[in-house]
Motif scaffolding. Structure first.
Motif, PDB file in Angstrom:
ATOM      1  N   THR A  91       0.842  -1.152  -0.071  1.00  0.00           N
ATOM      2  CA  THR A  91       0.015   0.297  -0.049  1.00  0.00           C
ATOM      3  C   THR A  91       0.796   1.200   0.033  1.00  0.00           C
ATOM      4  OG1 THR A  91      -1.728  -1.130   1.190  1.00  0.00           O
ATOM      5  CG2 THR A  91      -1.889   1.228   1.246  1.00  0.00           C
ATOM      6  N   LEU A  92       1.825   1.210   0.963  1.00  0.00           N
ATOM      7  CA  LEU A  92       2.727   2.452   0.795  1.00  0.00           C
ATOM      8  C   LEU A  92       3.465   2.616  -0.494  1.00  0.00           C
ATOM      9  CD1 LEU A  92       4.129   4.434   2.905  1.00  0.00           C
ATOM     10  CD2 LEU A  92       5.970   2.645   3.066  1.00  0.00           C
ATOM     11  N   VAL A  93       4.096   1.389  -1.008  1.00  0.00           N
ATOM     12  CA  VAL A  93       4.763   1.519  -2.414  1.00  0.00           C
ATOM     13  C   VAL A  93       3.947   2.193  -3.236  1.00  0.00           C
ATOM     14  CG1 VAL A  93       5.786   0.337  -3.964  1.00  0.00           C
ATOM     15  CG2 VAL A  93       6.429  -0.045  -1.742  1.00  0.00           C
ATOM     16  N   ILE A  94       2.654   1.707  -3.317  1.00  0.00           N
ATOM     17  CA  ILE A  94       1.808   2.068  -4.561  1.00  0.00           C
ATOM     18  C   ILE A  94       1.222   3.672  -4.096  1.00  0.00           C
ATOM     19  CG2 ILE A  94      -0.657   1.704  -5.622  1.00  0.00           C
ATOM     20  CD1 ILE A  94      -0.493  -1.201  -5.010  1.00  0.00           C
ATOM     21  N   GLY A  95       1.090   3.761  -3.023  1.00  0.00           N
ATOM     22  CA  GLY A  95       0.859   5.207  -2.787  1.00  0.00           C
ATOM     23  C   GLY A  95       1.944   6.302  -3.144  1.00  0.00           C
ATOM     24  N   THR A  96       3.274   5.622  -2.691  1.00  0.00           N
ATOM     25  CA  THR A  96       4.337   6.625  -3.066  1.00  0.00           C
ATOM     26  C   THR A  96       4.392   6.866  -4.753  1.00  0.00           C
ATOM     27  OG1 THR A  96       5.639   5.949  -1.228  1.00  0.00           O
ATOM     28  CG2 THR A  96       6.853   6.721  -2.881  1.00  0.00           C
ATOM     29  N   MET A  97       3.926   5.662  -5.351  1.00  0.00           N
ATOM     30  CA  MET A  97       4.272   5.768  -6.904  1.00  0.00           C
ATOM     31  C   MET A  97       3.181   6.897  -7.381  1.00  0.00           C
ATOM     32  SD  MET A  97       4.973   1.731  -7.701  1.00  0.00           S
ATOM     33  CE  MET A  97       3.832   1.924  -8.965  1.00  0.00           C
ATOM     34  N   THR A  98       2.164   6.883  -6.770  1.00  0.00           N
ATOM     35  CA  THR A  98       0.919   7.542  -7.202  1.00  0.00           C
ATOM     36  C   THR A  98       1.322   9.169  -6.689  1.00  0.00           C
ATOM     37  OG1 THR A  98      -0.685   6.086  -6.343  1.00  0.00           O
ATOM     38  CG2 THR A  98      -1.602   8.268  -6.724  1.00  0.00           C
ATOM     39  N   VAL A  99       1.955   9.351  -5.674  1.00  0.00           N
ATOM     40  CA  VAL A  99       2.457  10.828  -5.343  1.00  0.00           C
ATOM     41  C   VAL A  99       3.370  11.211  -6.313  1.00  0.00           C
ATOM     42  CG1 VAL A  99       3.351  12.300  -3.577  1.00  0.00           C
ATOM     43  CG2 VAL A  99       1.479  10.701  -3.145  1.00  0.00           C
ATOM     44  N   ILE A 119      -4.508   0.646  -4.576  1.00  0.00           N
ATOM     45  CA  ILE A 119      -4.438   1.125  -3.210  1.00  0.00           C
ATOM     46  C   ILE A 119      -5.836   0.445  -2.461  1.00  0.00           C
ATOM     47  CG2 ILE A 119      -4.710   3.081  -1.799  1.00  0.00           C
ATOM     48  CD1 ILE A 119      -2.821   4.426  -3.596  1.00  0.00           C
ATOM     49  N   PHE A 120      -6.906   0.533  -3.114  1.00  0.00           N
ATOM     50  CA  PHE A 120      -8.180   0.250  -2.574  1.00  0.00           C
ATOM     51  C   PHE A 120      -8.122  -1.396  -2.299  1.00  0.00           C
ATOM     52  CE2 PHE A 120     -12.528  -1.650  -2.988  1.00  0.00           C
ATOM     53  CZ  PHE A 120     -13.118  -1.054  -1.886  1.00  0.00           C
ATOM     54  N   LEU A 121      -7.648  -2.029  -3.143  1.00  0.00           N
ATOM     55  CA  LEU A 121      -7.600  -3.395  -2.971  1.00  0.00           C
ATOM     56  C   LEU A 121      -6.810  -4.103  -1.911  1.00  0.00           C
ATOM     57  CD1 LEU A 121      -7.779  -4.798  -6.564  1.00  0.00           C
ATOM     58  CD2 LEU A 121      -9.845  -4.599  -4.962  1.00  0.00           C
TER      59      LEU A 121
END
Length: 163
Positions: A91-99, A119-121
């Motif tokens: 979740t943290l990695v996907i969130g970082t990629m999003t930002v 992130i949701f899943l």
């Protein structure tokens, strides 16, 4: 052993799917012609230290993910201890990629839909494992929760410092 609900099965299957995808990506990288972490030069084995540490990090995460997913589906406490940090970390990695992508583009468009779904899943699976019913099924005590937090910190540290 108590029967697992669909929420715990979902979390276990998601950990396994993420791990298998990560394993396939790692194997594709290893088999591609662009990656040369290991070579034989003048009769001796030469190992690129950065590539070796990156591979060590990846294979340890893959091994932990396979064990976590399997143990989650079997109702073992080890699955909860390894699965939750992996899900939180993803979740943290996907969130970082999003930002990072949002800062590069400086706007929000439809390309962020995949990030949002991911992130949701993964966050949903993490929440399912944190529910009181799941913690009771996996017999999670304060000590186990603390150890899980330390594993999450160790996973994050290994990911960011072993590059």
């Amino acid at each position: 052993m108590e029967k697992l609900s669909w929420r715990e099965k979902y979390a276990g299957i998601l950990v396994l799917v993420i791990t298998i995808i990560y394993l396939i990506m790692q194997l594709a990288s290893l088999l591609s012609n662009t990656s040369h972490p290991y070579a034989i030069q003048n009769g001796s084995l030469v190992i690129n230290k950065n590539e070796f540490l990156s591979d060590l990090k990846a294979y340890s995460l893959i091994l932990a993910g396979i064990i976590a997913g399997w143990c989650l589906l079997k109702g073992k406490r080890l699955g909860w201890m390894l699965g939750l940090p992996i899900l939180l970390f993803i979740t943290l990695v996907i969130g970082t990629m999003t930002v990072e992508s949002a800062l590069k583009l400086k706007k929000f468009d439809n390309s962020f839909t995949g990030y949002g779904i991911g992130i949701f899943l993964v966050a949903l699976a993490s929440i399912f494992l944190l529910l009181p019913s799941a913690r009771q099924k996996y017999r999670v005590s304060k000590g186990i929760a603390f150890l899980t937090l330390l594993l999450f910190i160790g996973l994050g540290g290994a990911y960011f410092f072993l590059q």
